[in-house]
Structure formats: structure tokens, C-alpha cells
Design an enzyme around this catalytic site. Structure first.
Site, PDB file in Angstrom:
ATOM      1  N   ALA A 106      33.631  12.115  39.937  1.00  0.00           N
ATOM      2  CA  ALA A 106      33.594  13.518  39.508  1.00  0.00           C
ATOM      3  C   ALA A 106      33.421  13.597  37.981  1.00  0.00           C
ATOM      4  O   ALA A 106      33.915  12.726  37.258  1.00  0.00           O
ATOM      5  CB  ALA A 106      34.880  14.223  39.926  1.00  0.00           C
ATOM      6  N   CYS A 226      35.113   6.476  28.303  1.00  0.00           N
ATOM      7  CA  CYS A 226      34.750   7.326  27.167  1.00  0.00           C
ATOM      8  C   CYS A 226      35.868   7.242  26.128  1.00  0.00           C
ATOM      9  O   CYS A 226      36.380   8.245  25.642  1.00  0.00           O
ATOM     10  CB  CYS A 226      34.479   8.767  27.599  1.00  0.00           C
ATOM     11  SG  CYS A 226      35.849   9.573  28.460  1.00  0.00           S
TER      12      CYS A 226
END
Length: 431
Positions: A106, A226
């Protein structure tokens, strides 16, 4: 910009050394906005959209454009995606016909990018453990018209137990402390703590353990985050390799415009146009491979087959799978998946209501508009009206596609000079 945590500043000063001032100067700059076009749908941005060097379908969005409010976004012509986040899938090396697993998927940016590389061939299994986020993943898979995906809402360990070493490639875009998103998301700053990297590191190793079990011998796995810190990046990879001698870093990793070294890459905003990202490409040694029985589909109900033969002949010959009241057309290579929480298999084609075929919105977005007999291409003004759920004038009778610039927005049902809107209420635009 919210003040950066002192512990984070000290961490980056240690890791970057003399590059630290250049890195911190980027927090006074605007972050880049990107989009990735769908190869299947064929839309191309104009010359004002500069290409992203490491992604063949990626572009930078010019300042001030709100591309999420355009009808083409609803039609799946492109996916809004941060430019650095496009790098892991490019590193994975997906080719048409592969079996690919996206384990932490997701909201769907990387999964739809994988699907673009597969070009409708092979199988994409895309998973999200959190139910609400899994629904968002499903919506984006459907909006981009992906026809060969399985969407799961499962724990990685259960997926590993069900599939074994079945996949040619696995992506682990791991949950992380999110340091690379500080510039564009102030909430990421407030949620960060000095303990976050170590806690994430332990969770990442658990996920990698499951991912490793899913990959065939000679297959590729890309691990990405990230975030910037060594604990979640290099140290996670080192700890994984220490307990998995059948894996090795792929030192041939190369991405245009991205500094790569030893099978790993850091994407820093002071070195390229994008936010913070890390990735590592690994290769599994050996020839291990699991065999799975094919999923048993059924011949389509005659009423569904008749409808599809008239509007989308490609799907009229596929086997079907029934889940609740909905009928799905299966991908050509689909394994048996007993006991897993499945949100979608293949393409949701419709349901039988009062003995008649009622097509699904997902089928409209998967359709090649030119193949559909009943269709009308509308202006931008009418496209916006249609996306808000309004009725449009039209001269076809029965089910047909409403499209904008040749790309389907959804089904309408024509009668007496009007096209009744069948965009699902939950997907209609508010303004």
C-alpha cells in the site's frame, strides 16, 4: 518546515560528513512532485514534464499543477508518485511473464509500476497487512486497469507458508522510520523518535525472512526504505545476509542518474531531484522452486460470456472465479491460494442482478475503449460531471463506456437520449 529532531541532525552529520550542509540546505527547497504514466493506456505528458532519469515512464510535474484533480487521473492514465520511490521497481528488473510479489504494497505505487512492466503477462501478487490500507491498494490496482493481479490482506509469514519459493522476483518496500519523507511530510517528523530505527530494523528482518522463503533460486529481491540511517538500511541487509548464505548482493545494480555501489543505492535530495530513499538488490543462489496447483476456475456464466463477447471479447474466453456476488476473470497463470485473505483475483467483471449482467467499474478501467461497441468520448466539462455522478446526454442504448481523451472513466447505461451514471458512489468526486 518543522524543526528537525536534534538526534536526527546529529545522525546525518555523522553519516554524511562534509556533505551534511548541502543535505540540510534542501529542507529550504520545495520537494519534487512526480507521476508515472501507464504504458498500457498510452497517455503522454507534454514537454513541460521533465523525465525522471531512472524511470522510463516517470516525469516531474511542473509546479502548480494539480494532476490528482484531472479526469485522466481517474481514468488511470498516470499514477502520482514521488520520483525517488520509482527507483526500487526499476532495480528489480521485472519482465513480462514473471511471477512477482510485492509484500508491503500500500498504497500501490510500486505495485502498479510492477504491473506496467509485466504488461498484462505473468502474475503480480500484491499484499498489505493493514485492512484499511489494503482497500486503498485495491482501489489503485483497479484504477490503473491492472488485469493480472491478486490483492491480499495478509501477514508475510502466511504468504510464505502458502507460496514457498514460487516467485521470480520479490519487492520488500519495508515499513521504516520515514526520515526520507521529512521534507514533504511534517507528520513524519513528529512521529520519529531516536528509538524508531532500531525498532523498525527488527521488524524489517522479520519481513525479509518471509520474503526470502518466497523467492525462487536465481531470483531477485529488492529491499527498499524511505529512510536514511544505516541501522534500517546497510545494517538490516548485513544482518539478513549473515543468516542467509544463499543470498548475495547484486553488484551489477545500475540505475541512470542514481549513485549505486556494491548492489546498494542511497537517494539523497542534495544529489538528485527526489526525496530520501535506499535500496538494495539481492540475488538468491541455487535452483529451489516450489510447485503450486493451478487455481480451478469455471467457465463463465452464459449471460456474462454474452455480455463480454459484445464489449470485451478478450475476457469472454477466460475462466472465472466467484467471490460473494461478484464474478472475476482469472489471470492465465494463477496458483491455488488456500486459506489466504483475498481481496481480488484478476479482473472483477460484474455480477448477475435480476438475471442480467451488471458490469463492474473495474472492468471499465481495464477495458480497451476502442474495443467496446457502445462508447462516447466526452469533453473535460462533461467528464467532470460524470465523475461527480451526473447523468449525461447520449445516443447509445444499453451498457457503454464513457471516456475522456479515449480513456474509460466508467460505465453508463443509455436510454431515451440519456446516459445514466454507474460510477460507484464511493468513488464519485465531491466537487
Amino acid at each position: 518546515m518543522e524543526k528537525l529532531p536534534r538526534a536526527f541532525v546529529q545522525q546525518m552529520e555523522r553519516e554524511l560528513g562534509t556533505d551534511a550542509p548541502a543535505f540540510f540546505s534542501t529542507y529550504n527547497e520545495e520537494s519534487s512532485v512526480g507521476l508515472r504514466v501507464s504504458s498500457r493506456k498510452g497517455w503522454k505528458p507534454d514537454a513541460d514534464f521533465e523525465p525522471v532519469s531512472w524511470c522510463r515512464t516517470g516525469y516531474y510535474v511542473p509546479n502548480g499543477l494539480r494532476m490528482g484533480k484531472e479526469p485522466l487521473h481517474a481514468a488511470g492514465a498516470y499514477y502520482l508518485q514521488e520520483p525517488s520511490a520509482m527507483a526500487p521497481v526499476e532495480a528489480l528488473g521485472v519482465q513480462p511473464g514473471m511471477r512477482v510479489l510485492d509484500l508491503c504494497a500500500a498504497p500501490g505505487g510500486k505495485s502498479t509500476q510492477i504491473a506496467d512492466h509485466l504488461a498484462g503477462k505473468g502474475v503480480l501478487v500484491t499484499n498489505e497487512i493493514h485492512p484499511a490500507r489494503a482497500r486503498i491498494l485495491l482501489e489503485n490496482i483497479e484504477r490503473m486497469g491492472v488485469t493480472n493481479a491478486v490483492v491480499l490482506n495478509e501477514k508475510p509469514a502466511r504468504i510464505a507458508a502458502a507460496f514457498g519459493a514460487w516467485f521470480d522476483a520479490v519487492l520488500v518496500d519495508a515499513p521504516c522510520s520515514g526520515e526520507g519523507m521529512f521534507r514533504r511530510d511534517p507528520d513524519a517528523i513528529s512521529q520519529w523518535s531516536e528509538d524508531a530505527p532500531q525498532m523498525c530494523h527488527e521488524r524489517q528482518l522479520e519481513i525479509l525472512e518471509s520474503a526470502a522463503r518466497c523467492l525462487k533460486g536465481s531470483g531477485a529481491m529488492v529491499y527498499s526504505t524511505c529512510t536514511y540511517n544505516h541501522i534500517e538500511n546497510e545494517e538490516t541487509i548485513a544482518a539478513f545476509l549473515e543468516t542467509h548464505p544463499d543470498f548475495e548482493l547484486d553488484e551489477s545494480l545500475s540505475l541512470p542518474g542514481v549513485p549505486c555501489r556494491g548492489g546498494m543505492a542511497h537517494l539523497y535530495p542534495h544529489q538528485l531531484r527526489g526525496e530520501g530513499h535506499f535500496l538494495a538488490r539481492l540475488r538468491k543462489k541455487g535452483t529451489e522452486e516450489s510447485f503450486l496447483e493451478p487455481m480451478e476456475g469455471e467457465k463463465l456464466d452464459a449471460r456474462c460470456g454474452k455480455f463480454l463477447s459484445e464489449v470485451m471479447p478478450e475476457y469472454a474466453v477466460r475462466k472465472s472465479f466467484v467471490q460473494g456476488e461478484w464474478i472475476y476473470a482469472l489471470p492465465e497463470e494463477m496458483p491455488q491460494m488456500t486459506g489466504l485473505r483475498i481481496l481480488r483475483v484478476g479482473v472483477q467483471i460484474g455480477r448477475l442482478a435480476s438475471g442480467r449482467m451488471e458490469p463492474a467499474h473495474a472492468l471499465a478501467l481495464a477495458a480497451e475503449s476502442a474495443q467496446v461497441k457502445n462508447r462516447v468520448d466526452v469533453s473535460r466539462e462533461d467528464a467532470l460531471k460524470f465523475l461527480r455522478g451526473e447523468t449525461l446526454p447520449g445516443d447509445f442504448s444499453g451498457w457503454g463506456l464513457v471516456s475522456y481523451e479515449g480513456l474509460a472513466l466508467g460505465w453508463g447505461k443509455g436510454s431515451n437520449g440519456q446516459i445514466k451514471n454507474h460510477v460507484p458512489k464511493g468513488l464519485r468526486w465531491k466537487n
